[in-house]
Motif scaffolding. Structure first.
Motif, PDB file in Angstrom:
ATOM      1  N   SER A 105      22.620  26.426   2.568  1.00  0.00           N
ATOM      2  CA  SER A 105      23.333  26.548   3.840  1.00  0.00           C
ATOM      3  C   SER A 105      22.849  27.691   4.710  1.00  0.00           C
ATOM      4  O   SER A 105      23.074  27.674   5.923  1.00  0.00           O
ATOM      5  CB  SER A 105      24.833  26.741   3.577  1.00  0.00           C
ATOM      6  N   GLY A 106      22.155  28.716   4.114  1.00  0.00           N
ATOM      7  CA  GLY A 106      22.008  29.960   4.855  1.00  0.00           C
ATOM      8  C   GLY A 106      23.400  30.502   5.154  1.00  0.00           C
ATOM      9  O   GLY A 106      24.330  30.342   4.357  1.00  0.00           O
ATOM     10  N   ASP A 107      23.571  31.147   6.294  1.00  0.00           N
ATOM     11  CA  ASP A 107      24.900  31.605   6.730  1.00  0.00           C
ATOM     12  C   ASP A 107      25.435  30.629   7.747  1.00  0.00           C
ATOM     13  O   ASP A 107      24.775  30.358   8.768  1.00  0.00           O
ATOM     14  CB  ASP A 107      24.805  32.992   7.368  1.00  0.00           C
ATOM     15  N   SER A 108      26.632  30.118   7.525  1.00  0.00           N
ATOM     16  CA  SER A 108      27.160  29.104   8.428  1.00  0.00           C
ATOM     17  C   SER A 108      28.671  29.083   8.429  1.00  0.00           C
ATOM     18  O   SER A 108      29.312  29.217   7.381  1.00  0.00           O
ATOM     19  CB  SER A 108      26.654  27.712   8.022  1.00  0.00           C
ATOM     20  N   GLY A 109      29.237  28.890   9.612  1.00  0.00           N
ATOM     21  CA  GLY A 109      30.623  28.506   9.729  1.00  0.00           C
ATOM     22  C   GLY A 109      30.749  26.994   9.579  1.00  0.00           C
ATOM     23  O   GLY A 109      29.753  26.283   9.413  1.00  0.00           O
ATOM     24  N   PRO A 110      31.980  26.477   9.625  1.00  0.00           N
ATOM     25  CA  PRO A 110      32.173  25.032   9.474  1.00  0.00           C
ATOM     26  C   PRO A 110      31.537  24.260  10.630  1.00  0.00           C
ATOM     27  O   PRO A 110      31.697  24.619  11.794  1.00  0.00           O
ATOM     28  CB  PRO A 110      33.698  24.875   9.501  1.00  0.00           C
ATOM     29  N   SER A 111      30.793  23.215  10.301  1.00  0.00           N
ATOM     30  CA  SER A 111      30.231  22.343  11.323  1.00  0.00           C
ATOM     31  C   SER A 111      29.776  21.059  10.665  1.00  0.00           C
ATOM     32  O   SER A 111      29.602  20.986   9.440  1.00  0.00           O
ATOM     33  CB  SER A 111      29.062  23.003  12.060  1.00  0.00           C
ATOM     34  N   ASP A 112      29.553  20.031  11.493  1.00  0.00           N
ATOM     35  CA  ASP A 112      29.069  18.753  10.970  1.00  0.00           C
ATOM     36  C   ASP A 112      27.659  18.868  10.420  1.00  0.00           C
ATOM     37  O   ASP A 112      27.201  17.976   9.693  1.00  0.00           O
ATOM     38  CB  ASP A 112      29.099  17.695  12.080  1.00  0.00           C
ATOM     39  N   ALA A 113      26.952  19.947  10.759  1.00  0.00           N
ATOM     40  CA  ALA A 113      25.581  20.113  10.266  1.00  0.00           C
ATOM     41  C   ALA A 113      25.538  20.281   8.754  1.00  0.00           C
ATOM     42  O   ALA A 113      24.560  19.875   8.113  1.00  0.00           O
ATOM     43  CB  ALA A 113      24.926  21.314  10.945  1.00  0.00           C
ATOM     44  N   LEU A 114      26.574  20.859   8.155  1.00  0.00           N
ATOM     45  CA  LEU A 114      26.523  21.142   6.718  1.00  0.00           C
ATOM     46  C   LEU A 114      26.550  19.884   5.856  1.00  0.00           C
ATOM     47  O   LEU A 114      25.710  19.749   4.960  1.00  0.00           O
ATOM     48  CB  LEU A 114      27.650  22.099   6.337  1.00  0.00           C
ATOM     49  N   PRO A 115      27.479  18.942   6.072  1.00  0.00           N
ATOM     50  CA  PRO A 115      27.407  17.710   5.269  1.00  0.00           C
ATOM     51  C   PRO A 115      26.104  16.942   5.477  1.00  0.00           C
ATOM     52  O   PRO A 115      25.569  16.354   4.528  1.00  0.00           O
ATOM     53  CB  PRO A 115      28.612  16.897   5.768  1.00  0.00           C
ATOM     54  N   VAL A 119      10.366  20.815   3.506  1.00  0.00           N
ATOM     55  CA  VAL A 119      11.523  21.601   3.934  1.00  0.00           C
ATOM     56  C   VAL A 119      11.968  21.100   5.314  1.00  0.00           C
ATOM     57  O   VAL A 119      11.170  21.074   6.252  1.00  0.00           O
ATOM     58  CB  VAL A 119      11.192  23.100   4.008  1.00  0.00           C
ATOM     59  N   THR A 120      13.228  20.707   5.393  1.00  0.00           N
ATOM     60  CA  THR A 120      13.775  20.270   6.674  1.00  0.00           C
ATOM     61  C   THR A 120      14.828  21.278   7.129  1.00  0.00           C
ATOM     62  O   THR A 120      15.856  21.442   6.469  1.00  0.00           O
ATOM     63  CB  THR A 120      14.417  18.876   6.563  1.00  0.00           C
ATOM     64  N   PRO A 121      14.571  21.993   8.228  1.00  0.00           N
ATOM     65  CA  PRO A 121      15.556  22.943   8.737  1.00  0.00           C
ATOM     66  C   PRO A 121      16.575  22.242   9.634  1.00  0.00           C
ATOM     67  O   PRO A 121      16.226  21.317  10.368  1.00  0.00           O
ATOM     68  CB  PRO A 121      14.696  23.932   9.548  1.00  0.00           C
ATOM     69  N   ARG A 122      17.790  22.684   9.532  1.00  0.00           N
ATOM     70  CA  ARG A 122      18.836  22.144  10.405  1.00  0.00           C
ATOM     71  C   ARG A 122      19.663  23.318  10.928  1.00  0.00           C
ATOM     72  O   ARG A 122      20.138  24.146  10.153  1.00  0.00           O
ATOM     73  CB  ARG A 122      19.729  21.161   9.651  1.00  0.00           C
ATOM     74  N   ARG A 123      19.844  23.347  12.246  1.00  0.00           N
ATOM     75  CA  ARG A 123      20.597  24.450  12.822  1.00  0.00           C
ATOM     76  C   ARG A 123      22.048  24.391  12.360  1.00  0.00           C
ATOM     77  O   ARG A 123      22.661  23.322  12.303  1.00  0.00           O
ATOM     78  CB  ARG A 123      20.538  24.427  14.351  1.00  0.00           C
ATOM     79  N   VAL A 124      22.591  25.562  12.007  1.00  0.00           N
ATOM     80  CA  VAL A 124      23.980  25.685  11.578  1.00  0.00           C
ATOM     81  C   VAL A 124      24.707  26.673  12.489  1.00  0.00           C
ATOM     82  O   VAL A 124      24.089  27.385  13.283  1.00  0.00           O
ATOM     83  CB  VAL A 124      24.063  26.142  10.103  1.00  0.00           C
TER      84      VAL A 124
END
Length: 247
Positions: free
Chosen positions: A166-176, A139-144
Motif C-alpha cells: 500500500s505504501g502510505d494511504s488513507g481509505p480510497s478505491d485505489a487500495l482494493p 511492478v504496477t504503481p497506482r496512486r493512493v
C-alpha cells in the motif's frame, strides 16, 4: 542471493514516521530467482541490510513517495556507491514517482551535488498505472490517497505470484484495486482509529485496512507501518523488522 520457488519477502524495516524502539523505517526486500527489489528505503534500512551482507546487492529500489521515512537511506546509499564499499558494484536502478528526478536534483543542490543521485544510481521515473520491470518483476504503481502528496502503492508480480504494497494511504478505491486477487496484501495501519472528522486522509486504521483487503479478494493481509504505542487487537497479523515470508 538464495533461490526461491516464487518470491521471498523480507521486512527490513516497518516503523511509521517516528521509529519504533530499535526499529528501521520502511524497507521491504522482494527476492526471486530473477533478482532483488527493495520497496522503499527509509532511515535504518541500509545499516540493517549491511549487518547481514556487508553491502546490499540489489537490482532496483522503488520509492512510493518522498516522505523521509520512505526514502531517507537513499542518501547514504549514494556515498557508498560513489566513494565507499559499493564503488565497484553495478549501480541499482532507482525508480521514482513522476517528477522525482527533478526533486532529487533540487535536493542534491543542498546535500552535495545536483547530479549526485544520477551519478550513483540508474534513475528512472514510473507513471501511474503503467507497469515497469525491475529485478525481473513486473511492478504496477497506482496512486493512493496520502494527504496532498503524490504517493503510490505497488503491485509486484513474479513467477505467477503477486504482492501488493500500500505504501502510505488513507481509505480510497485505489487500495482494493491495487490488491485485487493478490497472494499477499502488505498494508499500512498507522492509526489507532478511523478519523471521525473526515477531511483529506493519509493513513489507515487496522479496520480500514481489513475493509480494503476484504474488498480486494487478496489471499492474506499483513499490517505494517504501525507505531509500537498502538498494539493491535488479536486476529490481525502484523509484520516486524526481520519478518520473512516465502510466497
Amino acid at each position: 542471493m538464495g533461490q526461491y520457488r516464487n518470491v521471498k519477502l523480507t521486512v527490513v524495516g516497518c516503523s511509521p514516521a517516528w521509529p519504533n524502539p530499535g526499529g528501521a523505517q520502511s524497507g521491504y526486500l522482494v527476492e526471486s530467482e530473477g533478482g532483488r527489489l527493495l520497496l522503499d528505503c527509509g532511515p535504518g534500512v541500509l545499516p540493517r541490510l549491511r549487518a547481514s551482507e556487508g553491502w546490499p546487492v540489489v537490482d532496483a529500489i522503488a520509492i512510493t513517495h518522498f516522505h523521509l521515512d520512505h526514502w531517507g537511506d537513499v542518501v547514504p546509499w549514494v556515498w557508498g556507491l560513489r566513494f565507499g564499499p559499493a564503488a565497484d558494484l553495478e549501480p541499482p536502478e532507482l525508480w521514482l514517482p513522476p517528477g522525482g528526478r527533478d526533486t532529487l536534483a533540487q535536493l542534491g543542490e543542498h546535500l552535495g551535488q545536483r547530479d549526485m543521485f544520477e551519478t550513483a544510481f540508474r534513475v528512472e521515473e514510473y507513471a501511474d498505472g503503467t507497469p515497469f520491470t525491475a529485478a525481473h518483476s513486473t511492478v504496477t504503481p497506482r496512486r493512493v490517497l496520502h494527504y496532498e502528496m503524490l504517493a503510490f502503492g505497488f503491485r509486484v508480480s513474479q513467477n505467477g505470484t503477486t504482492l501488493a504494497y500500500s505504501g502510505d494511504s488513507g481509505p480510497s478505491d485505489a487500495l482494493p484495486a491495487l490488491a485485487r486477487d493478490a497472494d499477499l496484501f502488505l498494508c499500512e495501519a498507522t492509526l489507532l482509529a478511523p478519523n471521525p472528522e473526515g477531511g483529506t486522509r493519509g493513513h489507515l486504521a487496522a479496520a480500514e485496512a481489513e475493509e480494503a483487503f476484504s474488498a480486494s479478494g487478496a489471499k492474506r493481509l499483513l499490517l505494517t507501518h504501525r507505531p509500537a504505542e498502538r498494539p493491535l487487537e488479536n486476529g490481525y497479523e502484523q509484520v516486524y523488522d526481520g519478518f520473512e515470508l516465502e510466497l
